[in-house]
Design an enzyme around this catalytic site. Structure first.
Site, PDB file in Angstrom:
ATOM      1  N   HIS A  55      71.087  17.068  29.187  1.00 48.07           N
ATOM      2  CA  HIS A  55      70.941  18.155  30.169  1.00 48.07           C
ATOM      3  C   HIS A  55      69.562  18.111  30.836  1.00 48.07           C
ATOM      4  O   HIS A  55      69.436  18.411  32.022  1.00 48.07           O
ATOM      5  CB  HIS A  55      71.094  19.519  29.489  1.00 48.07           C
ATOM      6  CG  HIS A  55      72.509  20.026  29.439  1.00 48.07           C
ATOM      7  ND1 HIS A  55      73.280  20.204  30.568  1.00 48.07           N
ATOM      8  CD2 HIS A  55      73.279  20.427  28.399  1.00 48.07           C
ATOM      9  CE1 HIS A  55      74.468  20.678  30.209  1.00 48.07           C
ATOM     10  NE2 HIS A  55      74.496  20.813  28.908  1.00 48.07           N
ATOM     11  N   GLY A  97      74.306  25.089  21.371  1.00 47.42           N
ATOM     12  CA  GLY A  97      73.171  24.470  22.039  1.00 47.42           C
ATOM     13  C   GLY A  97      73.081  24.942  23.473  1.00 47.42           C
ATOM     14  O   GLY A  97      74.104  25.295  24.080  1.00 47.42           O
ATOM     15  N   CYS A 106      81.029  22.034  26.855  1.00 49.26           N
ATOM     16  CA  CYS A 106      79.726  22.441  27.368  1.00 49.26           C
ATOM     17  C   CYS A 106      79.847  23.837  27.968  1.00 49.26           C
ATOM     18  O   CYS A 106      80.821  24.119  28.663  1.00 49.26           O
ATOM     19  CB  CYS A 106      79.278  21.446  28.438  1.00 49.26           C
ATOM     20  SG  CYS A 106      77.713  21.880  29.214  1.00 49.26           S
ATOM     21  N   LEU A 107      78.872  24.702  27.696  1.00 49.76           N
ATOM     22  CA  LEU A 107      78.921  26.072  28.221  1.00 49.76           C
ATOM     23  C   LEU A 107      78.909  26.087  29.748  1.00 49.76           C
ATOM     24  O   LEU A 107      79.348  27.055  30.356  1.00 49.76           O
ATOM     25  CB  LEU A 107      77.741  26.892  27.680  1.00 49.76           C
ATOM     26  CG  LEU A 107      77.746  27.158  26.168  1.00 49.76           C
ATOM     27  CD1 LEU A 107      76.474  27.873  25.744  1.00 49.76           C
ATOM     28  CD2 LEU A 107      78.981  27.961  25.769  1.00 49.76           C
ATOM     29  N   GLN A 143      70.496  25.018  32.187  1.00 44.44           N
ATOM     30  CA  GLN A 143      71.761  25.772  32.158  1.00 44.44           C
ATOM     31  C   GLN A 143      71.564  27.255  32.439  1.00 44.44           C
ATOM     32  O   GLN A 143      72.532  27.968  32.691  1.00 44.44           O
ATOM     33  CB  GLN A 143      72.459  25.609  30.791  1.00 44.44           C
ATOM     34  CG  GLN A 143      72.952  24.206  30.539  1.00 44.44           C
ATOM     35  CD  GLN A 143      73.686  24.137  29.217  1.00 44.44           C
ATOM     36  OE1 GLN A 143      73.075  23.968  28.172  1.00 44.44           O
ATOM     37  NE2 GLN A 143      75.002  24.288  29.262  1.00 44.44           N
ATOM     38  N   HIS A 151      73.510  15.629  23.557  1.00 48.33           N
ATOM     39  CA  HIS A 151      74.089  16.482  24.612  1.00 48.33           C
ATOM     40  C   HIS A 151      72.994  17.293  25.313  1.00 48.33           C
ATOM     41  O   HIS A 151      72.929  17.340  26.543  1.00 48.33           O
ATOM     42  CB  HIS A 151      75.142  17.409  23.989  1.00 48.33           C
ATOM     43  CG  HIS A 151      75.833  18.306  24.967  1.00 48.33           C
ATOM     44  ND1 HIS A 151      77.160  18.151  25.319  1.00 48.33           N
ATOM     45  CD2 HIS A 151      75.384  19.360  25.694  1.00 48.33           C
ATOM     46  CE1 HIS A 151      77.480  19.082  26.219  1.00 48.33           C
ATOM     47  NE2 HIS A 151      76.423  19.830  26.450  1.00 48.33           N
ATOM     48  N   GLU A 152      72.112  17.929  24.511  1.00 51.40           N
ATOM     49  CA  GLU A 152      71.082  18.793  25.103  1.00 51.40           C
ATOM     50  C   GLU A 152      69.999  17.984  25.803  1.00 51.40           C
ATOM     51  O   GLU A 152      69.530  18.375  26.867  1.00 51.40           O
ATOM     52  CB  GLU A 152      70.471  19.722  24.040  1.00 51.40           C
ATOM     53  CG  GLU A 152      71.463  20.676  23.376  1.00 51.40           C
ATOM     54  CD  GLU A 152      72.345  21.436  24.365  1.00 51.40           C
ATOM     55  OE1 GLU A 152      71.894  21.748  25.487  1.00 51.40           O
ATOM     56  OE2 GLU A 152      73.514  21.710  24.017  1.00 51.40           O
TER      57      GLU A 152
HETATM   58 ZN   LIG Z   1      76.101  21.384  27.767  1.00 52.77          ZN
END
Ligand SMILES: [Zn+2]
Length: 169
Positions: A138, A45, A92-93, A50, A134-135
């Site tokens: 963000h 995701g 998380c990236l 991000q 989660h997304e």
């Molecule tokens: Zn994330």
């Protein structure tokens, strides 16, 4: 085209994103780049903040691109329903190298637009419900770290600050 992923500590990551109002070639390019960047990371995701774009756009593919037809593109997504609770490890990236157990809904229903501006409904349980939460977080400037208990969050942010000071973040 790959875009650099913004890491924890960057201001844009913790600010609410703006709704998409124009469905044009620039939006198409953003979505294509986000998908490429997510697959290359690799991740399941990615949200536009991000990659430094403050718009309400997220992509999810639980197969990481290994299976066709699992890519979800969510524009201006909103929860319609959320229920239950699950506790699983999450990362998380934008917070590479750190994982923690996060409480998330076990089922979620989201209303969103696709890349053409057409409305759609996405329903997910388990990992998909987790990814949706989660997304969408963000897009509101919320990171999984913000969902942790104080002690755990402080421990991770202390380690990150140390890495930042050492120029390793
Ligand atoms: Zn994330």
């Amino acid at each position: 085209m790959l875009r650099p992923i913004v890491k924890f500590g960057s201001e844009g990551l913790q600010a609410p994103a703006a709704p998409v109002t124009t469905f044009d070639a620039e939006l198409d390019r953003l979505i294509d780049d986000m998908v490429d960047t997510m697959y290359a990371a690799p991740g399941v995701g990615l949200a536009a903040p991000q990659v430094g774009v403050p718009l309400r756009v997220a992509v999810i593919d639980l197969s990481g691109g290994r299976r066709g037809g699992e890519l979800l593109t969510l524009i201006n997504p909103e929860f319609v329903e959320r229920e239950g609770m699950q506790l699983e490890e999450e990362g998380c990236l934008s917070v590479p190298g750190f994982n923690a157990t996060v409480a998330r809904p076990s089922r979620a229903v989201v209303r969103a637009l696709d890349r053409t501006g057409a409305p759609r409904i996405v329903e997910g349980t388990g990992l998909l419900a987790r990814a949706l939460q989660h997304e969408l977080d963000h897009l509101d400037g919320v990171l999984f770290l913000d969902r942790l208990r104080g002690i755990k969050r402080d421990m991770i942010t202390r380690k990150i600050r140390k890495m930042q000071r050492a120029g390793r973040w």
